[in-house]
Design an enzyme around this catalytic site. Sequence first.
Site: not given
Length: 237
Positions: A124, A179, A211
């Site tokens: 991320s 996601d 995610h």
Amino acid sequence: MAAASASVLQRCIVSPAGRHSASLIFLHGSGDSGQGLRMWIKQVLNQDLTFQHIKIIYPTAPPRSYTPMKGGISNVWFDRFKITNDCPEHLESIDVMCQVLTDLIDEEVKSGIKKNRILIGGFSMGGSMAMHLAYRNHQDVAGVFALSSFLNKASAVYQALQKSNGVLPELFQCHGTADELVLHSWAEETNSMLKSLGVTTKLHSFPDVYHELSKTELDILKLWILTKLPGEMEKQK
């Protein structure tokens, strides 16, 4: 904070089982920690991520105010005006952290590890940070990986690559199609932009993955890491 160095970074280190000949810097996502990322990976794989010859460094981002949390304090690599790909980057905070992480890379080099034996990546926000660090400041590292990450549309990374004419580190990119925080389309856009600017890269897409980290993703990441940072036996083959 302008004079910050790698000394501000807490770090979790997984030593190689054998002789240390390469290093991997693995950056966590927003609000996490180096130890937290290591334990998450261990949970997904049912074992620690370890290598015979590669030291893994999981640094923890220093706490700072984070605009998407209404200015709340969080362990984030940099600030964002909002979590979207169509707003400006918070370059001031990104550049401070690029310097802090450069000091971490320099520590490895001073210990005898060559730059082309150092890999940088993350999950991320950590993956976004890794792309800034490598493609703007350290184009001589072994490679970059970005898991569930993206770059903003007018990213300083793209601007740096437009001026670059050297060999660029390969990017290994993964993203879940389900996601909802960092959209898969943002990863696709990042991938195609980097490709158009000369980066060798492939986006691995994972259906029904949100995610998060997945075992399949980490398994293929581990194989890719070994192609970029082979041990002595692999290099002789």
